[in-house]
Design an enzyme around this catalytic site. Structure first.
Site, PDB file in Angstrom:
ATOM      1  N   GLN A  92       0.502  -1.228   0.088  1.00 21.28           N
ATOM      2  CA  GLN A  92      -0.086  -0.243  -0.035  1.00 21.28           C
ATOM      3  C   GLN A  92       0.785   1.168   0.285  1.00 21.28           C
ATOM      4  O   GLN A  92       0.265   2.298   0.005  1.00 21.28           O
ATOM      5  CB  GLN A  92      -1.190   0.111   0.994  1.00 21.28           C
ATOM      6  CG  GLN A  92      -1.525  -1.270   1.144  1.00 21.28           C
ATOM      7  CD  GLN A  92      -2.430  -0.823   2.899  1.00 21.28           C
ATOM      8  OE1 GLN A  92      -2.029  -0.799   3.630  1.00 21.28           O
ATOM      9  NE2 GLN A  92      -3.799  -1.938   2.454  1.00 21.28           N
ATOM     10  N   HIS A 156      -0.412   0.008   5.573  1.00 17.35           N
ATOM     11  CA  HIS A 156      -0.956   0.849   6.569  1.00 17.35           C
ATOM     12  C   HIS A 156      -0.050   1.911   7.077  1.00 17.35           C
ATOM     13  O   HIS A 156       1.083   2.479   7.802  1.00 17.35           O
ATOM     14  CB  HIS A 156      -0.814   0.137   7.979  1.00 17.35           C
ATOM     15  CG  HIS A 156      -2.104  -0.834   8.261  1.00 17.35           C
ATOM     16  ND1 HIS A 156      -3.193  -1.405   9.196  1.00 17.35           N
ATOM     17  CD2 HIS A 156      -2.952  -1.172   7.052  1.00 17.35           C
ATOM     18  CE1 HIS A 156      -3.625  -2.306   8.833  1.00 17.35           C
ATOM     19  NE2 HIS A 156      -4.060  -2.252   7.898  1.00 17.35           N
TER      20      HIS A 156
END
Length: 378
Positions: A92, A156
């Protein structure tokens, strides 16, 4: 001659700005639903993450693999802007948010967040730079903040950037998935929202400045992965949403020094096995959410609508969703939020960012087709 050229440049820039905002150049409608017409302004981006509005009407867009581009009035994408630091585009992570300096028209400064590779792994970092639009280059690039922690893994990272009304910069930070217990640890940046000055220094009115052992940048703690943030148009307080695991996506009013619970107090459950996480959903010292979604919608990007462009929507909050592929319209009702409707449900777009433009309209980034979309009222 020079004066005439400057006037012509100003006029052509103003025309381009009006064209982009009005959608008379390049934009093409792709759908009509939920009281809005979805206009595709540009496409061809690779995993777009954030957009910012330049004063001349063009857009600045980040692509997670590590590129930043300018989108012109006719939807043309510029070549990648040169001068970016090394970015770890993994999982991510990558090049994330971008915002203009409050004094951009004077100093041409932008701020951006990214996954910064380190010897120990990687961390969320924030840099400032002077944007040369003519040369498509960043100059005077300087990292002004980086997480103390540098875990391995690719999840995250946060990471939205919001200037408050005093010119201080909020930076939202994730728990990096493997470090969730540190979200309650004030000596760690994991699972925190921090507040810094534009030069990276610590504002003296931050809530933990005088607390021994606490990192003075910290504004709030107990967060999981905050990927949407905006200032409330009336109070000026920061509002943010964050991802839960299986359930428990939250929208919060982020107040100084408050604990938002993760991973001790949460509506979410463990992946796969579905067991309870932490102690429960409420505790006296934990700030409750304004709204929580179970099942998770995977929120990303958010904006308050402050214009009168859309009848009946003024003051509402709009949140994009990756998993559910929609935009959620939320209204305040007392001390809570109520979901009024879900927009773009039939469009099938992973919405990564939501912003209100200078035209008062909502603009969104569609990760599915790599597109910039504008929502026009019908």
């Amino acid at each position: 001659m020079m004066r005439g050229a400057r006037v012509r440049r100003r006029v052509s820039g103003a025309v381009a700005a009006l064209a982009l905002i009005a959608g008379v150049v390049g934009g093409m409608p792709v759908a009509a639903a939920d009281g809005v017409r979805v206009v595709q302004v540009a496409r061809g981006l690779d995993t777009p993450w954030a957009l910012a509005f330049l004063p001349d009407g063009r857009l600045l867009v980040t692509e997670r693999p590590g590129r930043m581009r300018v989108v012109s009035a006719d939807g043309t994408l510029s070549a990648p802007i040169a001068g970016l630091p090394e970015v770890q585009a993994r999982g991510q992570g990558g090049l994330l948010d971008v915002v203009l300096s409050p004094s951009f028209e004077r100093d041409r400064t932008i701020f951006f967040s990214f996954a910064q590779p380190t010897e120990g792994g990687a961390r969320t970092a924030v840099a400032r730079a002077v944007l040369d639009l003519q040369g498509l280059r960043l100059n005077e690039v300087k990292v002004i903040f980086a997480q103390k922690d540098e875990p391995s893994g690719g999840h995250h990272w946060g990471s939205r950037l919001v200037f408050d009304r005093h010119g201080m910069l909020f930076v939202t930070l994730g728990d990096r998935f493997s470090g969730r217990d540190k979200a309650q640890d004030l000596s760690s940046h994991l699972g925190k929202i921090v507040r810094i000055a534009p030069d990276g220094s610590v504002p003296p009115d931050n809530p933990f400045v005088a607390k021994p052992g606490a990192l003075p940048e910290i504004w709030s703690y107990g967060h999981r992965n905050v990927q949407g943030a905006a200032l409330h148009p009336v109070t000026g307080n920061l509002w943010a949403h964050e991802h839960g695991p299986q359930g428990g996506d939250e929208v919060n009013e982020v107040l100084p020094g408050r604990n938002y619970g993760w991973p001790v107090i949460t509506y979410g459950r463990e992946y796969v096995i579905g067991t309870k996480i932490g102690e429960g959903t409420e505790r006296a010292d934990v700030q409750p959410p304004k709204l929580q979604w179970t099942p998770s919608i995977a929120p990303s990007g958010m904006a308050f609508s402050t214009s009168s462009v859309y009848p009946g929507w003024q003051g509402d909050l709009f949140v994009g969703a990756l998993k559910f592929r929609l935009v959620s319209r939320l209204s305040e009702q007392g001390d809570k939020l109520v979901e009024r409707e879900r927009l773009l449900q039939d469009a099938g777009k992973r919405i990564r960012d939501v912003r209100q433009g200078p035209d008062g309209k909502l603009w969104v980034l569609d990760e599915t087709d790599g597109a910039v979309l504008r929502l026009d009222p019908i």
